[in-house]
Design an enzyme around this catalytic site. Structure first.
Site, short mmCIF file in Angstrom:
data_model
loop_
_atom_site.label_atom_id
_atom_site.label_comp_id
_atom_site.label_asym_id
_atom_site.label_seq_id
_atom_site.Cartn_x
_atom_site.Cartn_y
_atom_site.Cartn_z
N THR A 108 0.81 -1.22 0.00
CA THR A 108 0.00 0.00 0.00
C THR A 108 0.84 1.27 0.00
O THR A 108 0.31 2.37 -0.09
CB THR A 108 -0.94 0.03 1.22
N ILE B 73 8.09 0.81 -1.71
CA ILE B 73 8.56 -0.04 -2.80
C ILE B 73 7.44 -0.94 -3.30
O ILE B 73 7.28 -1.13 -4.51
CB ILE B 73 9.76 -0.88 -2.33
N SER C 128 17.07 -7.31 1.09
CA SER C 128 17.75 -6.05 1.40
C SER C 128 19.25 -6.28 1.39
O SER C 128 19.73 -7.41 1.61
CB SER C 128 17.32 -5.56 2.79
N TYR D 8 16.17 -7.59 11.98
CA TYR D 8 15.78 -7.32 10.59
C TYR D 8 16.76 -8.00 9.63
O TYR D 8 16.34 -8.69 8.69
CB TYR D 8 15.76 -5.81 10.35
#
Length: 264
Positions: A16, A19, A141, A154
């Site tokens: 939404t 990226i 990433s 992360y």
């Protein structure tokens, strides 16, 4: 090169904003019928409206579902039982010292960033294999290869995505289905802007200025000397979803502005 994805259906998780939304725009612009996803109906409807406004003639619809849960995945799969293109974009990040990350937080990151992609890939791959064509892209990433000390949880999930992506590519060998990952670096999206402010952005800076400054100070090896835009990252994802990318599979493709000092 003209990318034509007419006749395909694409699902982009967590799309939404940022990226993910840029990937939706790119796929819709190439002619794919795209299903975007977010947790709330309101944000999904806003995102659908923005794509319809930005991409004339776009075929786009949204499904509100929390893909961090089994129930949310089942809700999406009930609404969209099959697809030709799956982009596992859903992900969260948050700077936090290692000693302050408790067990629940490690598991929360794993459920959202890793298990969401596993569940959707497991559900959609059989149909792609039966048809003899399909594309799966994981949005990982550069933090998968350079674990950020300010958010190790992360980085761990991003590395896990690479392992899953490569394993699935080997599972799909010879089927006409490709599986790849992209590795964005710092990108001027809404989520990164919030992260940059937590890391100490200066008052009065715009989102782009703050993110560019973060890149220069905290990612000094980055060669662009600025943050990438969501559209720049999305362009790589759209290419990997294309018919032209048929010989690229099992790969992790950097879109990090040269952050990693590596020739491979």
């Amino acid at each position: 090169m003209h990318i034509d994805l007419s006749g395909t259906t694409a699902v982009v998780s967590g799309s939404t904003q940022g990226i993910g939304l840029a990937i939706v725009r790119g796929l819709a612009g190439a002619g794919s019928a795209v299903v975007l996803n977010g947790r709330s109906q309101a944000t999904v409807e806003r995102a659908v409206a923005s794509v319809e406004n930005d991409v004339p003639g776009a075929s786009v619809r949204g499904v509100a579902a929390d893909l961090a849960t089994v129930e949310g995945a089942e809700q999406l799969l009930s609404a969209v039982p099959s697809c030709d293109i799956l982009v596992n974009n859903l992900g969260i990040f948050d700077p936090k010292p290692f000693l302050e990350i408790d067990d629940d937080e490690w598991l929360r990151f794993f459920q959202i960033n890793v298990m969401s992609g596993i569940r959707l890939s497991r559900a959609y791959l059989p149909g792609m294999i039966d048809k003899g064509w399909g594309r799966v892209v994981f949005v990982s990433s550069e933090s998968a290869l350079q674990i950020p000390p300010e958010m190790m949880h992360y980085g761990m999930t991003k590395t896990a995505q690479l392992a899953i992506s490569r394993g699935l590519a080997e599972f799909c060998a010879g089927t006409g289905v490709t599986v790849n990952s992209i590795l964005p670096g710092p990108t001027a999206s809404e989520g990164v802007s919030e992260f940059v402010w937590k890391m100490g952005a200066q008052e009065g800076q715009t989102q782009q200025e703050a993110t560019d400054e973060f890149v220069r100070v905290h990612r000094p090896t980055q060669l662009l000397r600025r943050a990438a835009t969501p559209d720049e990252v999305a362009a790589m994802a759209v290419y990997l979803c294309s018919r032209q990318a048929s010989a690229t599979t099992g790969s992790s493709v950097s879109v990090d502005g040269g952050t990693r000092r590596s020739i491979v």
